[in-house]
Design a protein around this motif. Structure first.
Motif, PDB file in Angstrom:
ATOM      1  N   GLY A 176      -8.090  22.881   3.763  1.00 56.28           N
ATOM      2  CA  GLY A 176      -7.972  22.297   5.089  1.00 56.28           C
ATOM      3  C   GLY A 176      -6.573  21.821   5.410  1.00 56.28           C
ATOM      4  N   ARG A 177      -6.492  21.088   6.489  1.00 57.84           N
ATOM      5  CA  ARG A 177      -5.216  20.568   6.963  1.00 57.84           C
ATOM      6  C   ARG A 177      -5.323  19.065   7.121  1.00 57.84           C
ATOM      7  NH1 ARG A 177      -3.971  24.816   5.443  1.00 57.84           N
ATOM      8  NH2 ARG A 177      -3.306  26.597   6.628  1.00 57.84           N
ATOM      9  N   ASP A 178      -4.302  18.354   6.765  1.00 65.47           N
ATOM     10  CA  ASP A 178      -4.266  16.906   6.913  1.00 65.47           C
ATOM     11  C   ASP A 178      -3.156  16.530   7.877  1.00 65.47           C
ATOM     12  OD1 ASP A 178      -6.307  16.479   5.063  1.00 65.47           O
ATOM     13  OD2 ASP A 178      -4.910  16.551   3.397  1.00 65.47           O
ATOM     14  N   VAL A 179      -3.284  15.371   8.483  1.00 66.92           N
ATOM     15  CA  VAL A 179      -2.322  14.778   9.410  1.00 66.92           C
ATOM     16  C   VAL A 179      -2.495  15.396  10.798  1.00 66.92           C
ATOM     17  CG1 VAL A 179       0.096  14.241   9.882  1.00 66.92           C
ATOM     18  CG2 VAL A 179      -0.664  14.419   7.534  1.00 66.92           C
ATOM     19  N   GLY A 180      -2.288  14.593  11.799  1.00 68.81           N
ATOM     20  CA  GLY A 180      -2.340  15.071  13.172  1.00 68.81           C
ATOM     21  C   GLY A 180      -3.748  15.285  13.692  1.00 68.81           C
ATOM     22  N   SER A 181      -3.847  15.610  14.955  1.00 67.87           N
ATOM     23  CA  SER A 181      -5.155  15.787  15.590  1.00 67.87           C
ATOM     24  C   SER A 181      -5.896  17.005  15.054  1.00 67.87           C
ATOM     25  CB  SER A 181      -4.985  15.908  17.102  1.00 67.87           C
ATOM     26  OG  SER A 181      -4.137  17.002  17.416  1.00 67.87           O
ATOM     27  N   TYR A 182      -5.182  17.990  14.486  1.00 66.47           N
ATOM     28  CA  TYR A 182      -5.829  19.173  13.936  1.00 66.47           C
ATOM     29  C   TYR A 182      -6.741  18.821  12.756  1.00 66.47           C
ATOM     30  CZ  TYR A 182      -2.430  21.823  16.634  1.00 66.47           C
ATOM     31  OH  TYR A 182      -1.674  22.330  17.651  1.00 66.47           O
ATOM     32  N   TYR A 237     -13.308  17.594   9.851  1.00 61.74           N
ATOM     33  CA  TYR A 237     -14.301  16.562   9.576  1.00 61.74           C
ATOM     34  C   TYR A 237     -15.271  16.374  10.734  1.00 61.74           C
ATOM     35  CZ  TYR A 237     -10.832  15.579   6.029  1.00 61.74           C
ATOM     36  OH  TYR A 237      -9.954  15.691   4.990  1.00 61.74           O
ATOM     37  N   SER A 238     -15.261  17.289  11.697  1.00 59.47           N
ATOM     38  CA  SER A 238     -16.092  17.132  12.886  1.00 59.47           C
ATOM     39  C   SER A 238     -17.011  18.329  13.088  1.00 59.47           C
ATOM     40  CB  SER A 238     -15.202  16.999  14.138  1.00 59.47           C
ATOM     41  OG  SER A 238     -14.342  15.906  14.013  1.00 59.47           O
ATOM     42  N   GLU A 239     -18.114  18.087  13.739  1.00 56.00           N
ATOM     43  CA  GLU A 239     -19.006  19.146  14.180  1.00 56.00           C
ATOM     44  C   GLU A 239     -19.261  18.914  15.659  1.00 56.00           C
ATOM     45  OE1 GLU A 239     -22.555  19.788  11.946  1.00 56.00           O
ATOM     46  OE2 GLU A 239     -21.554  19.416  10.051  1.00 56.00           O
ATOM     47  N   THR A 240     -19.085  19.963  16.448  1.00 53.80           N
ATOM     48  CA  THR A 240     -19.272  19.847  17.885  1.00 53.80           C
ATOM     49  C   THR A 240     -20.764  19.793  18.202  1.00 53.80           C
ATOM     50  OG1 THR A 240     -17.271  21.109  18.248  1.00 53.80           O
ATOM     51  CG2 THR A 240     -18.787  20.927  20.109  1.00 53.80           C
ATOM     52  N   GLN A 241     -21.134  18.896  19.071  1.00 57.41           N
ATOM     53  CA  GLN A 241     -22.525  18.760  19.463  1.00 57.41           C
ATOM     54  C   GLN A 241     -22.586  18.668  20.995  1.00 57.41           C
ATOM     55  OE1 GLN A 241     -24.404  14.914  18.914  1.00 57.41           O
ATOM     56  NE2 GLN A 241     -26.264  15.942  18.221  1.00 57.41           N
TER      57      GLN A 241
END
Length: 64
Positions: free
Chosen positions: A43-49, A54-58
């Protein structure tokens, strides 16, 4: 990527499998994602990306 030909440096940067690439600099954008490929990290760390990892769209529908 250090080069006097900036267009060539961008072409080379686009071909690299790296989490971050600088063109004639060692600095980085702190809002850009930071992370690697293969065994260098997940994955990627830092920033809004980073929130996407860590999110799931609902979708919530309410007729009211």
């Amino acid at each position: 990527v250090w080069s006097g030909d900036v267009a060539r440096a961008f072409r080379i940067a686009a071909r690299l499998r790296a989490g971050g690439v600088g063109i004639n600099t060692v600095g980085r954008n702190m809002e850009a994602p930071f992370g690697g490929f293969k065994k260098s990290g997940v994955g990627r760390d830092v920033g809004s990306y980073a929130l996407r990892a860590y999110s799931e769209t609902q979708a919530v529908v309410w007729p009211g």
